[in-house]
Design an enzyme around this catalytic site. Structure first.
Site, PDB file in Angstrom:
ATOM      1  N   GLU A  21     -26.121  -7.000  81.809  1.00  0.00           N
ATOM      2  CA  GLU A  21     -25.668  -5.893  80.971  1.00  0.00           C
ATOM      3  C   GLU A  21     -25.352  -6.417  79.566  1.00  0.00           C
ATOM      4  OE1 GLU A  21     -22.717  -2.101  81.399  1.00  0.00           O
ATOM      5  OE2 GLU A  21     -21.845  -4.062  81.797  1.00  0.00           O
ATOM      6  N   LYS A  32      -3.024   1.273  79.733  1.00  0.00           N
ATOM      7  CA  LYS A  32      -3.236   0.083  78.904  1.00  0.00           C
ATOM      8  C   LYS A  32      -4.622   0.190  78.261  1.00  0.00           C
ATOM      9  CE  LYS A  32      -4.429  -4.249  77.809  1.00  0.00           C
ATOM     10  NZ  LYS A  32      -5.772  -4.596  77.278  1.00  0.00           N
ATOM     11  N   CYS A  68     -21.670   2.226  79.704  1.00  0.00           N
ATOM     12  CA  CYS A  68     -21.973   1.662  81.019  1.00  0.00           C
ATOM     13  C   CYS A  68     -23.204   2.320  81.634  1.00  0.00           C
ATOM     14  CB  CYS A  68     -20.762   1.800  81.935  1.00  0.00           C
ATOM     15  SG  CYS A  68     -20.130   3.490  82.026  1.00  0.00           S
ATOM     16  N   GLU A  89     -14.743   1.467  87.752  1.00  0.00           N
ATOM     17  CA  GLU A  89     -15.988   1.962  87.163  1.00  0.00           C
ATOM     18  C   GLU A  89     -16.506   0.841  86.286  1.00  0.00           C
ATOM     19  OE1 GLU A  89     -18.671   2.744  84.902  1.00  0.00           O
ATOM     20  OE2 GLU A  89     -17.165   3.804  83.699  1.00  0.00           O
TER      21      GLU A  89
END
Length: 491
Positions: free
Chosen positions: A385, A175, A284, A250
Site C-alpha cells: 500500500e 485521539k 484506504c 479498518e
C-alpha cells in the site's frame, strides 16, 4: 498562529508535558498551528474522565431516546459549522476544499442516523426449552472506547466511530493523528454545546507511541477502534489482546479496479481517476491496482495519461483545484520512494514519477499523478500500500484471470468492476474477496452501508446497522416462575 489545548471533561486541558507540536500546511510547507503533545498522563486523565462519566453522573441515567436527541443536536451544530471545519481540515491535510466541504456537509448524517438508531436496538425473547422460564436478551454498552483516527479524512472517520459508540451508550476518548488534530479540536466545544455531560467525549493529541498506545493499554478501556495501516493495526491488536479488549480495525488496502472491454470507457476512466488520483491517492479504498482487459489496455492507458496531464494541481482551498498535495512530509517521502521502486521492479513509467513543478506547486508537498504499465502482480508496487497517486496498470485476458490477480493480495478492503454485463457483475461481485465491491462506480460510501474489509484489511464493520453492534455486548436474562428442582445437576 493558533495554539490548541486538549479537551477533557468539557474543558480545555494543557498537556502534562508542557510541550506542543507543529502542524504543517502541506500546501505552503509552513507551520500554521501548534498541537498539544500528549503523553500517558493525559491519556490516563481522559480515560478516567470517560470512566467516571460512564459509571456515574448524568450519562448513564439517560435513556436511548435521550442519547439519540443529543446526537442529532450535535449533527445540527456540525452542519452549522461545516464550512469552518472543512477549511481547517484543508489547512491540516491538504485535501481539496471541494471534497472536504462535501464531507463536512455530509458528516451530520452519521449523527442523525445513529441518533435515530439509538432506541431501536432490540433484544429478543427466546422460546427456551426449559419449563417455567422467561429468557430474553438485551444489548448493553461496553464502557470506555478509545478511538484512534487517521489523517486523511479526520472528522468523517471520527463520525464513523463516535456516532455508533455514543448511540450504544459508551463514553469515548478520541485521539486524532498528530498530523491532523486541529479540526477535531475546533469541533470539540460543540460536544458541550450539544449537551453531552462532562467526560462523555474527550480529545487527547500527540504521537501514537506517547499517547495512542497508553489509550490502547489502559485497563479501564473496554474497546479500541482504529483506522490506519495494517502494520500499526497489528500492534494495536496485539496490545489490546493483552487486556482482552474488544477491537475494530479498518486497515489498509491494495484494491483492484477491474475494467472489462465491454465497459463504458468514459465512465471507467473517470472511475479509475476517482479510485487512485482523487485525494492524491490517500485513501484506504484507493483502486491502486488498475486491471484492464488486454483488448482495450492501450486505449485505456492513453486516455488515463491524458487525464493525468490535464489535471489541475495547486491550492486545495480553491474549488477548481483537482489534485492537492500529499498530507505530510513522511508520506510525501514514501510516495517519492515508490517511483524508484516501480522502475526497479521493471515497470514502465507511462506518466509522472516525479515531484510536481506545475505552477502553484513549488512550496508544497506535490507529486505528479503517476501511471506505471507493464506491471505484474508480484511487483512491490502491486503488493504494498503506497497511499499516494500511483496507479499500477495490470493487463488481463478473461474473468478468471482478473479474479486470480484481484484476489492475490494480503488485503481485501474494496474492489471495483466495470462492465455492462449483468451476469459478469454478479459473477465478479460474488467471487472477489473484498468487504465492498463497487460496480460501475468507485469510492462511494454512506452512513447506511457497512464499511470494512477481509484479510489484513481489518476486523469488524463501520457504518450501517452492523456498526452499532460493534459497540455493544449481549446479556441473556433467565427468569424462573417455578420451583427449583434437585440442585446438584445442571438446570
Amino acid at each position: 498562529m493558533k495554539k490548541y489545548e486538549m479537551w477533557v471533561n468539557n474543558a480545555w486541558m494543557k498537556p502534562a508535558s508542557g510541550e506542543w507540536m507543529e502542524s504543517m500546511d502541506p500546501y505552503t510547507g509552513e507551520t500554521w498551528a501548534m498541537i498539544p503533545r500528549g503523553n500517558a498522563v493525559d491519556a490516563d486523565a481522559a480515560v478516567l474522565a470517560a470512566h467516571k462519566a460512564f459509571t456515574t453522573g448524568e450519562w448513564p441515567k439517560l435513556n436511548a431516546t435521550q442519547r439519540g436527541a443529543l446526537l442529532r443536536k450535535l449533527g445540527d451544530l456540525i452542519a452549522k459549522n461545516a464550512k469552518h471545519l472543512a477549511e481547517t481540515e484543508v489547512y491540516d491535510n491538504g485535501k481539496l476544499i471541494s471534497e472536504m466541504q462535501g464531507q463536512l456537509n455530509y458528516v451530520s448524517q452519521w449523527y442523525y442516523y445513529f441518533g435515530g438508531l439509538a432506541d431501536k436496538i432490540e433484544g429478543s425473547v427466546i422460546p427456551i426449552d426449559k419449563p417455567n422460564m422467561l429468557t430474553y436478551t438485551k444489548h448493553e454498552p461496553l464502557g470506555v472506547v478509545s478511538c484512534i483516527i487517521p489523517w486523511n479524512s479526520p472528522l468523517m472517520l471520527v463520525a464513523w466511530k463516535l456516532a455508533p459508540a455514543l448511540a450504544a451508550g459508551n463514553t469515548v476518548v478520541l485521539k486524532p493523528s498528530e498530523y491532523t488534530s486541529a479540526s477535531l479540536l475546533e469541533m470539540a466545544p460543540l460536544f458541550a454545546e450539544a449537551g453531552f455531560p462532562p467526560g462523555v467525549i474527550n480529545v487527547v493529541t500527540g504521537f501514537g507511541a506517547e499517547v495512542g498506545m497508553p489509550l490502547v493499554e489502559h485497563p479501564k478501556v473496554a474497546k479500541v477502534a482504529f483506522t490506519g495501516s495494517d502494520a500499526t493495526g497489528q500492534k494495536i491488536y496485539q496490545a489490546a489482546a493483552t487486556g482482552i479488549k474488544r477491537v475494530s480495525l479498518e486497515l489498509g488496502g491494495k484494491s483492484p479496479n477491474i475494467v472489462f472491454d465491454d465497459a463504458n470507457i468514459d465512465n471507467a476512466v473517470n472511475g479509475a481517476v476517482a479510485g487512485i488520483f482523487a485525494a492524491a491517492g490517500q485513501a484506504c479504498i484507493a483502486g491502486s491496482r488498475l486491471l484492464v482487459q488486454r483488448k482495450i489496455h492501450d486505449q485505456f492507458v492513453e486516455r488515463l495519461v491524458a487525464m493525468g496531464k490535464s489535471v489541475k494541481m495547486g491550492n486545495p482551498q480553491l474549488h477548481d483545484t483537482q489534485l492537492g498535495p500529499v498530507a505530510n512530509k513522511p508520506q510525501y517521502d514514501k510516495v517519492l520512494s515508490y517511483f524508484d521502486v516501480g522502475k526497479a521492479d521493471g515497470a514502465t513509467l507511462a506518466f509522472g514519477g516525479t515531484r510536481s513543478d506545475r505552477p502553484g506547486t513549488d512550496k508544497g508537498l506535490f507529486v505528479e499523478p503517476t501511471i506505471f504499465t507493464g506491471v505484474n502482480n508480484d511487483m512491490r508496487i502491486a503488493r504494498e500500500e503506497v497511499f499516494g497517486p500511483i496507479a499500477s496498470v495490470i493487463p488481463f485476458d478473461d474473468e478468471d484471470e482478473a479474479l486470480s490477480i484481484g484476489n492475490d493480495t494480503n488485503y481485501g478492503l474494496a474492489a471495483g468492476v466495470w462492465t455492462q454485463s449483468m451476469r459478469r457483475m454478479k459473477y465478479m461481485s460474488d467471487n472477489l474477496k473484498a468487504g465492498m465491491v463497487w460496480v460501475n462506480t468507485y469510492r462511494a460510501v454512506s452512513f447506511m452501508s457497512p464499511f470494512g474489509g477481509f484479510k489484513r484489511s481489518g476486523v469488524g464493520r463501520e457504518n450501517g446497522q452492523e456498526a452499532i453492534r460493534e459497540y455493544m455486548q449481549t446479556k441473556a436474562v433467565w427468569i424462573s416462575t417455578g420451583d427449583e428442582p434437585y440442585p446438584f445437576v445442571l438446570r
